[in-house]
Design a protein around this motif. Sequence first.
Motif, PDB file in Angstrom:
ATOM      1  N   GLU A   1       0.851  -1.193   0.000  1.00  7.92           N
ATOM      2  CA  GLU A   1       0.000   0.000   0.000  1.00  7.92           C
ATOM      3  C   GLU A   1       0.886   1.242   0.000  1.00  7.92           C
ATOM      4  O   GLU A   1       1.956   1.249   0.623  1.00  7.92           O
ATOM      5  N   LEU A   2       0.441   2.267  -0.693  1.00  6.90           N
ATOM      6  CA  LEU A   2       1.203   3.508  -0.764  1.00  6.90           C
ATOM      7  C   LEU A   2       0.323   4.694  -0.403  1.00  6.90           C
ATOM      8  O   LEU A   2      -0.842   4.761  -0.830  1.00  6.90           O
TER       9      LEU A   2
ATOM     10  N   SER B   1      15.072   4.392   4.513  1.00  4.70           N
ATOM     11  CA  SER B   1      14.415   3.280   5.194  1.00  4.70           C
ATOM     12  C   SER B   1      15.090   3.016   6.546  1.00  4.70           C
ATOM     13  O   SER B   1      16.307   2.794   6.614  1.00  4.70           O
ATOM     14  N   PRO B   2      14.282   3.012   7.630  1.00  2.21           N
ATOM     15  CA  PRO B   2      12.892   3.491   7.689  1.00  2.21           C
ATOM     16  C   PRO B   2      12.868   4.989   7.951  1.00  2.21           C
ATOM     17  O   PRO B   2      13.879   5.578   8.371  1.00  2.21           O
ATOM     18  N   THR B   3      11.738   5.618   7.716  1.00  2.00           N
ATOM     19  CA  THR B   3      11.589   7.056   7.938  1.00  2.00           C
ATOM     20  C   THR B   3      10.491   7.306   8.958  1.00  2.00           C
ATOM     21  O   THR B   3       9.386   6.767   8.833  1.00  2.00           O
ATOM     22  N   MET B   4      10.803   8.144   9.940  1.00  2.00           N
ATOM     23  CA  MET B   4       9.817   8.476  10.967  1.00  2.00           C
ATOM     24  C   MET B   4       9.047   9.736  10.571  1.00  2.00           C
ATOM     25  O   MET B   4       9.639  10.719  10.132  1.00  2.00           O
ATOM     26  N   ILE B   5       7.740   9.664  10.752  1.00  2.00           N
ATOM     27  CA  ILE B   5       6.877  10.834  10.607  1.00  2.00           C
ATOM     28  C   ILE B   5       6.400  11.184  12.008  1.00  2.00           C
ATOM     29  O   ILE B   5       5.824  10.333  12.702  1.00  2.00           O
ATOM     30  N   VAL B   6       6.684  12.417  12.436  1.00  2.00           N
ATOM     31  CA  VAL B   6       6.457  12.786  13.831  1.00  2.00           C
ATOM     32  C   VAL B   6       5.490  13.961  13.960  1.00  2.00           C
ATOM     33  O   VAL B   6       5.172  14.644  12.990  1.00  2.00           O
ATOM     34  N   SER B   7       5.061  14.185  15.196  1.00  2.00           N
ATOM     35  CA  SER B   7       4.045  15.210  15.469  1.00  2.00           C
ATOM     36  C   SER B   7       4.608  16.607  15.605  1.00  2.00           C
ATOM     37  O   SER B   7       3.896  17.593  15.471  1.00  2.00           O
ATOM     38  N   LYS B   8       5.931  16.711  15.900  1.00  2.00           N
ATOM     39  CA  LYS B   8       6.563  18.022  16.082  1.00  2.00           C
ATOM     40  C   LYS B   8       7.914  18.034  15.373  1.00  2.00           C
ATOM     41  O   LYS B   8       8.554  16.993  15.226  1.00  2.00           O
TER      42      LYS B   8
ATOM     43  N   ILE C   1       4.310   9.362  14.626  1.00  2.00           N
ATOM     44  CA  ILE C   1       2.984   9.098  14.068  1.00  2.00           C
ATOM     45  C   ILE C   1       3.005   7.840  13.214  1.00  2.00           C
ATOM     46  O   ILE C   1       2.097   7.024  13.246  1.00  2.00           O
ATOM     47  N   ASP C   2       4.082   7.703  12.435  1.00  2.00           N
ATOM     48  CA  ASP C   2       4.202   6.558  11.534  1.00  2.00           C
ATOM     49  C   ASP C   2       5.669   6.263  11.284  1.00  2.00           C
ATOM     50  O   ASP C   2       6.522   7.155  11.354  1.00  2.00           O
ATOM     51  N   LEU C   3       5.963   5.008  10.965  1.00  2.00           N
ATOM     52  CA  LEU C   3       7.284   4.577  10.539  1.00  2.00           C
ATOM     53  C   LEU C   3       7.099   3.964   9.157  1.00  2.00           C
ATOM     54  O   LEU C   3       6.432   2.938   9.020  1.00  2.00           O
ATOM     55  N   VAL C   4       7.664   4.609   8.127  1.00  2.00           N
ATOM     56  CA  VAL C   4       7.360   4.214   6.750  1.00  2.00           C
ATOM     57  C   VAL C   4       8.613   3.848   5.975  1.00  2.00           C
ATOM     58  O   VAL C   4       9.730   4.216   6.345  1.00  2.00           O
TER      59      VAL C   4
END
Length: 241
Positions: free
Chosen positions: A109-110, A188-195, A203-206
Motif C-alpha cells: 500500500e502507498l 528506510s525506515p523514515t519516521m513521521i512525527v508530530s513536532k 505518528i508513523d514509521l514508513v
Amino acid sequence: MPSLKSIFLTKLSIFFLLFLQSIHCQANVPQLLVADSLFQQRSYKEAMKIYQENYQVGIYSPSMLLKMAFISEGIGDKENATLYLSKYYDLSPNQQTITKIKSLTGQSELEGYQVSDGMRFVLFLVEYKEIIVGALTLFLVISLIFLWTKGNRLTEARFYWPSVILITLIFVTNNFLKAQNAALVTNSPTMIVSKPSAGGEMIDLVEPGHRVKIKASKDIWYEVEWKEKIAYIRKDNVTRL
C-alpha cells in the motif's frame, strides 16, 4: 500623456520578456531528440546523461521520465526509478504507475498518491502549460497589432484591457501554474512525527515509496500533510519532486 506608440512599445517589451521566459523549456528540444535517438539505439548511458542534464534544470516530459525510469531500473537503481515514476505520476496519474512503484519498493500500500478531481484539472493544465502560454501569446500579439493599426483613434481605456489581461494571464500561467509541492520518501525506515524535533511523538514509521505533500520548511524539517493531518519529516529522508 504617453502616446499610443510608447504604450505599445512598453507592452511589447513586457511581452517579449514573458515570451522568452516561456520558451526557455523549448531551448533543448534538439538535444532531447538526440537523447531519444540514443535511447532507441539502446545507448542508454549516453541518453541518460542528456536526460539528467535537462531534468536538473526542470525540462522534462512524461515520455522522458518513463525512459529515465526504464534506464534506472535496468541498471538496478530502483530509488531513482521510483523517483522518476513518481514525478511521472504528477503529470499523468494512473493506477499502472502506482502498481509499478509498489513492485519497485516492495510495498503493498502507498500513501500520498490520491488525486482529487480539482488536482487532476490542475495537472491537466500543467501538462499543456506550454500550449496554453503559446495560445495566450498569440492572442496578445493579435491584440497589440490591433492597437498599433488603430493608432491614436483608440483613446478609451477599455481598448487596452484585453492586452493587460493577456499579459497578466501569461505571467500567472508561467510562474504559478505548477503541480503540487510533494516529496518522495527515500530512506528506510523514515519516521513521521508530530513536532519538528527529536522529541516529537512518532505518528508513523514508513518505507521508501510513500509521498507527502509539503506545506512548509522549518530548519531540517518539512511540515507535511500525512493521512489528512499535519506532521513533520526530516528533509534528509525525502527527495522533493
